[in-house]
Scaffold this motif. Structure first.
Motif, PDB file in Angstrom:
ATOM      1  N   LEU A  86       0.784  -1.251  -0.065  1.00  0.00           N
ATOM      2  CA  LEU A  86      -0.032   0.037  -0.007  1.00  0.00           C
ATOM      3  C   LEU A  86       1.026   1.362  -0.061  1.00  0.00           C
ATOM      4  O   LEU A  86       0.692   2.479  -0.553  1.00  0.00           O
ATOM      5  N   ARG A  87       2.053   1.008   0.840  1.00  0.00           N
ATOM      6  CA  ARG A  87       2.678   2.261   0.612  1.00  0.00           C
ATOM      7  C   ARG A  87       3.470   2.563  -0.792  1.00  0.00           C
ATOM      8  O   ARG A  87       3.628   3.788  -1.048  1.00  0.00           O
ATOM      9  N   ALA A  88       3.737   1.449  -1.591  1.00  0.00           N
ATOM     10  CA  ALA A  88       4.078   1.571  -2.729  1.00  0.00           C
ATOM     11  C   ALA A  88       3.253   2.152  -3.802  1.00  0.00           C
ATOM     12  O   ALA A  88       3.712   2.874  -4.575  1.00  0.00           O
ATOM     13  N   LEU A  89       1.937   1.769  -3.409  1.00  0.00           N
ATOM     14  CA  LEU A  89       0.966   2.571  -4.206  1.00  0.00           C
ATOM     15  C   LEU A  89       0.821   4.014  -3.929  1.00  0.00           C
ATOM     16  O   LEU A  89       0.746   4.865  -4.772  1.00  0.00           O
ATOM     17  N   ALA A  90       0.798   4.171  -2.558  1.00  0.00           N
ATOM     18  CA  ALA A  90       0.674   5.704  -2.249  1.00  0.00           C
ATOM     19  C   ALA A  90       1.854   6.516  -2.633  1.00  0.00           C
ATOM     20  O   ALA A  90       1.587   7.997  -2.880  1.00  0.00           O
ATOM     21  N   GLY A  91       2.880   5.887  -2.707  1.00  0.00           N
ATOM     22  CA  GLY A  91       3.796   6.808  -3.117  1.00  0.00           C
ATOM     23  C   GLY A  91       4.403   6.818  -4.632  1.00  0.00           C
ATOM     24  O   GLY A  91       5.419   7.569  -5.064  1.00  0.00           O
ATOM     25  N   LEU A  92       3.533   6.448  -5.471  1.00  0.00           N
ATOM     26  CA  LEU A  92       3.764   6.387  -6.811  1.00  0.00           C
ATOM     27  C   LEU A  92       3.951   7.758  -7.316  1.00  0.00           C
ATOM     28  O   LEU A  92       2.902   8.673  -6.994  1.00  0.00           O
ATOM     29  N   PRO A  93       4.626   8.116  -8.325  1.00  0.00           N
ATOM     30  CA  PRO A  93       4.596   9.538  -8.909  1.00  0.00           C
ATOM     31  C   PRO A  93       3.338   9.724  -9.970  1.00  0.00           C
ATOM     32  O   PRO A  93       3.100  10.683 -10.359  1.00  0.00           O
ATOM     33  N   LEU A  94       3.087   8.438 -10.296  1.00  0.00           N
ATOM     34  CA  LEU A  94       1.716   8.704 -11.260  1.00  0.00           C
ATOM     35  C   LEU A  94       0.442   8.882 -10.500  1.00  0.00           C
ATOM     36  O   LEU A  94       0.436   8.462  -9.406  1.00  0.00           O
ATOM     37  N   PRO A  95      -0.574   9.179 -11.314  1.00  0.00           N
ATOM     38  CA  PRO A  95      -1.761   9.311 -10.633  1.00  0.00           C
ATOM     39  C   PRO A  95      -2.428   7.816 -10.446  1.00  0.00           C
ATOM     40  O   PRO A  95      -2.188   7.131 -11.454  1.00  0.00           O
ATOM     41  N   THR A  96      -3.148   7.594  -9.411  1.00  0.00           N
ATOM     42  CA  THR A  96      -3.979   6.634  -9.255  1.00  0.00           C
ATOM     43  C   THR A  96      -5.203   6.587  -8.818  1.00  0.00           C
ATOM     44  O   THR A  96      -5.449   7.536  -7.977  1.00  0.00           O
ATOM     45  N   ILE A  97      -5.986   5.744  -9.276  1.00  0.00           N
ATOM     46  CA  ILE A  97      -7.421   5.799  -9.122  1.00  0.00           C
ATOM     47  C   ILE A  97      -7.981   4.394  -8.483  1.00  0.00           C
ATOM     48  O   ILE A  97      -7.541   3.355  -8.915  1.00  0.00           O
ATOM     49  N   ALA A  98      -8.856   4.468  -7.523  1.00  0.00           N
ATOM     50  CA  ALA A  98      -9.319   3.197  -7.157  1.00  0.00           C
ATOM     51  C   ALA A  98     -10.977   3.265  -7.929  1.00  0.00           C
ATOM     52  O   ALA A  98     -11.696   4.368  -7.599  1.00  0.00           O
TER      53      ALA A  98
END
Length: 266
Positions: free
Chosen positions: A87-99
């Motif tokens: 989850l930290r890897a997902l939160a730290g991505l420089p790309l926009p993330t959408i659930a």
């Protein structure tokens, strides 16, 4: 065992949880997620996380795996740690993330959604943090990310009572950014992800990092860091393309700008 599939669609990496009706998250799936996020292709500009089409997003950590681990010397430590890393890897991505959520997002599933930048939900989406009923609490991100979205008081109530809320309430409380229209949340989210993927990668990354700094750094430090990043973008190819397109009254082509040799941008 479960699985996370990854498919590329128009510059969007679609990550889909697949583990029965509930889509519970296992240690193996968390490890998969870490591996996928560490090796995102260069042509990907946004990440979409979803579950079963029209069904569950994620019911949280796999309870059967947790029960098995309770009788081991380290207990559930290994599972919780790898889920936290994912989850930290997902939160730290420089790309926009959408659930994209069309069903249940309970426990770790709600924490997974909270790790994303934007949350879209369909009418049938439901949210809950029931860990307290098992004698535990949402410790892989929920106590940090969920209060930032819905506030301390509401987050505390959800965690203490294990109450369930519907999509409309989650939207009213600002956990959900947008409610899906006639289409599913996944369809709406994919449209949004495509639009974000076409945007300027450098500016997007700096927006995300500067907003994180605003939460973690003293005000003057956060302001200085944001200013330094804004200045650094001044001569970037994407910035030049954005200004050129604005003055020419054209749609910017940031992808072409990123591929352009550096000497052509001067």
């Amino acid at each position: 065992m479960g699985d996370i599939t990854g498919t590329a669609q128009d510059g969007v990496l679609v990550l889909r949880l697949v583990n029965g009706k509930a889509n519970a998250l296992t240690s193996a799936m968390a490890a998969q997620l870490i591996a996928m996020l560490s090796d995102i292709p260069d042509d990907i500009g946004a990440v979409l996380v979803t579950g079963t089409a029209g069904g569950a997003f994620c019911a949280g950590s796999d309870i059967r795996e947790l029960a098995r681990l309770q009788d081991t010397p380290d207990g559930p430590a290994s599972m919780l740690r790898i889920e936290s890393r994912a989850l930290r890897a997902l939160a730290g991505l420089p790309l926009p993330t959408i659930a994209a959520i069309d069903g249940i997002a309970f426990g770790g599933g709600m924490e997974l959604a909270a790790a994303c930048d934007i949350v879209l939900a369909g009418d049938q989406a439901r949210f809950c943090l029931p860990e307290v009923k098992l004698g535990v609490f949402p410790g892989i991100g929920g106590t940090v990310w969920i209060p930032r979205r819905i506030g301390h008081v509401r987050a505390l109530e959800m965690m203490l009572t294990g109450q369930e809320i519907d999509a409309a309430t989650a939207h009213r409380w600002n956990f959900v950014n947008r409610l899906a229209g006639a289409a599913s949340a996944e369809a709406d989210a994919l449209d949004l992800a495509r639009a974000l993927a076409a945007g300027p990668r450098g500016a997007v990354a700096m927006i995300k990092r500067s907003l994180r700094d605003a939460l973690a750094l003293p005000e003057d430090e956060a302001l200085d860091a944001a200013l330094d990043r804004a200045v650094s973008l001044g001569h970037a190819p994407e910035s030049r393309e954005g200004l050129r397109a604005f003055l020419a009254r054209e749609a910017p082509d940031f992808a072409s700008a990123r591929r352009r040799p550096a000497d052509e941008t001067r």
